[in-house]
Design a protein around this motif. Sequence first.
Motif, PDB file in Angstrom:
ATOM      1  N   LEU A   1       8.033  59.477   1.713  1.00 27.66           N
ATOM      2  CA  LEU A   1       8.016  60.093   3.040  1.00 27.66           C
ATOM      3  C   LEU A   1       7.448  61.504   3.025  1.00 27.66           C
ATOM      4  CD1 LEU A   1      11.460  58.948   4.502  1.00 27.66           C
ATOM      5  CD2 LEU A   1       9.198  57.935   4.832  1.00 27.66           C
ATOM      6  N   THR A   2       7.371  62.087   1.853  1.00 26.53           N
ATOM      7  CA  THR A   2       6.776  63.419   1.738  1.00 26.53           C
ATOM      8  C   THR A   2       5.277  63.326   1.495  1.00 26.53           C
ATOM      9  OG1 THR A   2       8.822  64.359   0.869  1.00 26.53           O
ATOM     10  CG2 THR A   2       6.783  65.582   0.433  1.00 26.53           C
ATOM     11  N   LEU A   3       4.872  62.469   0.570  1.00 22.95           N
ATOM     12  CA  LEU A   3       3.477  62.451   0.145  1.00 22.95           C
ATOM     13  C   LEU A   3       2.554  61.704   1.105  1.00 22.95           C
ATOM     14  CD1 LEU A   3       3.914  62.046  -3.699  1.00 22.95           C
ATOM     15  CD2 LEU A   3       3.183  64.067  -2.443  1.00 22.95           C
ATOM     16  N   LEU A   4       3.013  60.603   1.684  1.00 29.29           N
ATOM     17  CA  LEU A   4       2.137  59.873   2.604  1.00 29.29           C
ATOM     18  C   LEU A   4       1.768  60.721   3.825  1.00 29.29           C
ATOM     19  CD1 LEU A   4       0.605  57.313   3.331  1.00 29.29           C
ATOM     20  CD2 LEU A   4       2.690  56.454   4.420  1.00 29.29           C
ATOM     21  N   PRO A   5       2.725  61.337   4.521  1.00 19.91           N
ATOM     22  CA  PRO A   5       2.341  62.194   5.652  1.00 19.91           C
ATOM     23  C   PRO A   5       1.550  63.431   5.238  1.00 19.91           C
ATOM     24  CG  PRO A   5       4.645  61.538   5.827  1.00 19.91           C
ATOM     25  CD  PRO A   5       4.184  61.173   4.448  1.00 19.91           C
ATOM     26  N   SER A   6       1.869  64.011   4.087  1.00 18.29           N
ATOM     27  CA  SER A   6       1.157  65.231   3.690  1.00 18.29           C
ATOM     28  C   SER A   6      -0.287  64.932   3.311  1.00 18.29           C
ATOM     29  CB  SER A   6       1.873  65.913   2.522  1.00 18.29           C
ATOM     30  OG  SER A   6       1.853  65.095   1.364  1.00 18.29           O
ATOM     31  N   ALA A   7      -0.529  63.770   2.721  1.00 19.29           N
ATOM     32  CA  ALA A   7      -1.885  63.428   2.296  1.00 19.29           C
ATOM     33  C   ALA A   7      -2.697  62.783   3.410  1.00 19.29           C
ATOM     34  CB  ALA A   7      -1.828  62.491   1.085  1.00 19.29           C
ATOM     35  N   HIS A   8      -2.045  62.025   4.295  1.00 13.20           N
ATOM     36  CA  HIS A   8      -2.779  61.250   5.301  1.00 13.20           C
ATOM     37  C   HIS A   8      -2.101  61.313   6.666  1.00 13.20           C
ATOM     38  CE1 HIS A   8      -5.487  59.540   2.310  1.00 13.20           C
ATOM     39  NE2 HIS A   8      -4.438  59.351   1.543  1.00 13.20           N
ATOM     40  N   GLY A   9      -1.462  62.432   6.962  1.00  9.73           N
ATOM     41  CA  GLY A   9      -0.708  62.549   8.205  1.00  9.73           C
ATOM     42  C   GLY A   9      -1.533  62.340   9.453  1.00  9.73           C
ATOM     43  N   ALA A  10      -2.774  62.822   9.466  1.00  9.71           N
ATOM     44  CA  ALA A  10      -3.609  62.680  10.651  1.00  9.71           C
ATOM     45  C   ALA A  10      -3.895  61.213  10.965  1.00  9.71           C
ATOM     46  CB  ALA A  10      -4.913  63.444  10.460  1.00  9.71           C
ATOM     47  N   LYS A  11      -3.798  60.359   9.960  1.00 10.12           N
ATOM     48  CA  LYS A  11      -4.076  58.932  10.137  1.00 10.12           C
ATOM     49  C   LYS A  11      -2.813  58.123  10.416  1.00 10.12           C
ATOM     50  CE  LYS A  11      -7.890  59.287   6.803  1.00 10.12           C
ATOM     51  NZ  LYS A  11      -8.418  58.781   5.510  1.00 10.12           N
ATOM     52  N   LEU A  12      -1.668  58.770  10.319  1.00 10.46           N
ATOM     53  CA  LEU A  12      -0.384  58.078  10.452  1.00 10.46           C
ATOM     54  C   LEU A  12       0.156  58.347  11.857  1.00 10.46           C
ATOM     55  CD1 LEU A  12       1.598  56.419   8.667  1.00 10.46           C
ATOM     56  CD2 LEU A  12       2.742  58.575   8.134  1.00 10.46           C
TER      57      LEU A  12
ATOM     58  N   SER B   1      -3.307  47.988   2.970  1.00 10.89           N
ATOM     59  CA  SER B   1      -3.274  47.816   1.516  1.00 10.89           C
ATOM     60  C   SER B   1      -2.995  49.132   0.804  1.00 10.89           C
ATOM     61  CB  SER B   1      -4.585  47.221   1.023  1.00 10.89           C
ATOM     62  OG  SER B   1      -5.678  48.066   1.340  1.00 10.89           O
ATOM     63  N   PHE B   2      -3.552  50.223   1.326  1.00 12.72           N
ATOM     64  CA  PHE B   2      -3.318  51.531   0.708  1.00 12.72           C
ATOM     65  C   PHE B   2      -1.854  51.936   0.843  1.00 12.72           C
ATOM     66  CE2 PHE B   2      -2.763  56.071   1.365  1.00 12.72           C
ATOM     67  CZ  PHE B   2      -3.231  56.572   0.166  1.00 12.72           C
ATOM     68  N   VAL B   3      -1.306  51.813   2.051  1.00  9.29           N
ATOM     69  CA  VAL B   3       0.090  52.183   2.279  1.00  9.29           C
ATOM     70  C   VAL B   3       1.010  51.311   1.441  1.00  9.29           C
ATOM     71  CG1 VAL B   3       1.913  52.387   4.014  1.00  9.29           C
ATOM     72  CG2 VAL B   3      -0.442  52.983   4.609  1.00  9.29           C
ATOM     73  N   ARG B   4       0.695  50.024   1.373  1.00  9.48           N
ATOM     74  CA  ARG B   4       1.530  49.105   0.597  1.00  9.48           C
ATOM     75  C   ARG B   4       1.493  49.446  -0.889  1.00  9.48           C
ATOM     76  NH1 ARG B   4       3.850  44.431   1.908  1.00  9.48           N
ATOM     77  NH2 ARG B   4       2.754  44.342   3.902  1.00  9.48           N
ATOM     78  N   ARG B   5       0.320  49.788  -1.406  1.00 13.95           N
ATOM     79  CA  ARG B   5       0.227  50.132  -2.833  1.00 13.95           C
ATOM     80  C   ARG B   5       1.017  51.400  -3.142  1.00 13.95           C
ATOM     81  NH1 ARG B   5      -5.262  49.209  -2.049  1.00 13.95           N
ATOM     82  NH2 ARG B   5      -5.756  51.394  -2.515  1.00 13.95           N
ATOM     83  N   MET B   6       0.961  52.380  -2.248  1.00 12.57           N
ATOM     84  CA  MET B   6       1.732  53.606  -2.475  1.00 12.57           C
ATOM     85  C   MET B   6       3.227  53.310  -2.415  1.00 12.57           C
ATOM     86  SD  MET B   6       1.632  57.270  -0.439  1.00 12.57           S
ATOM     87  CE  MET B   6       0.304  58.036  -1.367  1.00 12.57           C
ATOM     88  N   TRP B   7       3.637  52.499  -1.459  1.00 16.38           N
ATOM     89  CA  TRP B   7       5.049  52.122  -1.347  1.00 16.38           C
ATOM     90  C   TRP B   7       5.502  51.387  -2.607  1.00 16.38           C
ATOM     91  CZ3 TRP B   7       9.401  52.801   1.336  1.00 16.38           C
ATOM     92  CH2 TRP B   7      10.404  51.836   1.238  1.00 16.38           C
ATOM     93  N   ASP B   8       4.711  50.422  -3.046  1.00 14.12           N
ATOM     94  CA  ASP B   8       5.056  49.654  -4.232  1.00 14.12           C
ATOM     95  C   ASP B   8       5.149  50.552  -5.465  1.00 14.12           C
ATOM     96  OD1 ASP B   8       5.050  47.403  -2.671  1.00 14.12           O
ATOM     97  OD2 ASP B   8       3.074  46.716  -3.313  1.00 14.12           O
ATOM     98  N   ALA B   9       4.240  51.527  -5.552  1.00 14.84           N
ATOM     99  CA  ALA B   9       4.220  52.396  -6.725  1.00 14.84           C
ATOM    100  C   ALA B   9       5.476  53.258  -6.805  1.00 14.84           C
ATOM    101  CB  ALA B   9       2.979  53.279  -6.686  1.00 14.84           C
TER     102      ALA B   9
END
Length: 373
Positions: free
Chosen positions: A275-286, A340-348
């Motif tokens: 929840l920290t890294l996904l919005p910080s890296a790609h927040g404009a797309k979320l 696929s990108f979001v899923r891979r980050m979640w899985d990782a």
Amino acid sequence: MQAPIPLTILTGFLGAGKTTLLNRLLQDPALADTVVIVNEFGEIGLDHLFIEAVDGDMVLLSSGCLCCTVRGDLVAALEDLLTKRDAGDISPFRRVLVETTGLADPAPILQAALSHPYLATRYAIDGVVTVVDALTGFATLDEHSEAVKQAAVADHIVFTKTDLLDETTQPTFERLKARISRLNPGAPLLDAAAGEADAAALLGAGPFDFAGKIPDVAAWLREEAYADANHGAHDHVHDERDQHAHDVNRHDARIRAFCLATDKPVPLAALDMFLTLLPSAHGAKLLRMKGIVHLAGQPERPLVIHGVQHVMHPPVALPAWPDADRRTRIVFITRDLDESFVRRMWDAFTGTPAIDTPDRAALMENPLSLRNG
């Protein structure tokens, strides 16, 4: 701590009928003890309602609603309302409804309430209501990316002017409904002319029950609506008339709607990192993210999460599961960000086995090295 005040956003493109819908809602007794924030009083036509002046920026309506205008920053207006409420200068309102301008992107308004350290503790996003013109909505989506975004982030879609449809315009309206359902599978479609868009249908759409009950999270997420979201308009053309709606250069093709679900309890540290890294890296797309999480070590108290672009609402632990479904379910509405990108980050981060998952150790060491596409 006082219970947070539900905040509802009413948006829609120019001429869609927000004013007509708002006037109808203002006469509904369910909106008593509600503050309605508008740009100008004249825009909503209050002449037919009994008005009592409170001060220069506020009027009290006969229905019990307090109507106020925004002359500057919305954050300042929301703070001012709390100050007057706490001081007893105005009645202790229970809800806030904000009407946006027709060209407004609702995301900054949501962010204003979510990111402000004080407002985030006093207000909670209850839902986004987007008004769509049944006659011109299809063309508006083609021509204006703002309209697409308004539809994509909505919790409810309200169609107006359906009573003006005829045999020549009805087919286009059916295509409009299908198109919006592909953009935002989780949003119920309501017909204002049929009386479906009343306060009972539009308010209380959020993840929190402000009466102290366990909220209806299933209705908020509508997870089942996303099951076939990626098998519709973005990849398939059903007829030639709809060809342009699926053109990769059109606004719709940039939007993705999907849901991640898992039976495995999620470690708190992994969730926090995600929840920290996904919005910080790609927040404009979320554009929107909302969900319920089964935390490892806290099996009886699920966590409700809700975010808009870079900003996450403070997670809330429910006192119990709302139903028998104890899976983690997170809904995403994205723009230019593949599932696929979001899923891979979640899985990782969660350690869930997945096909084509990047090396987890390398990702943990340098998570921002993972790029969409």
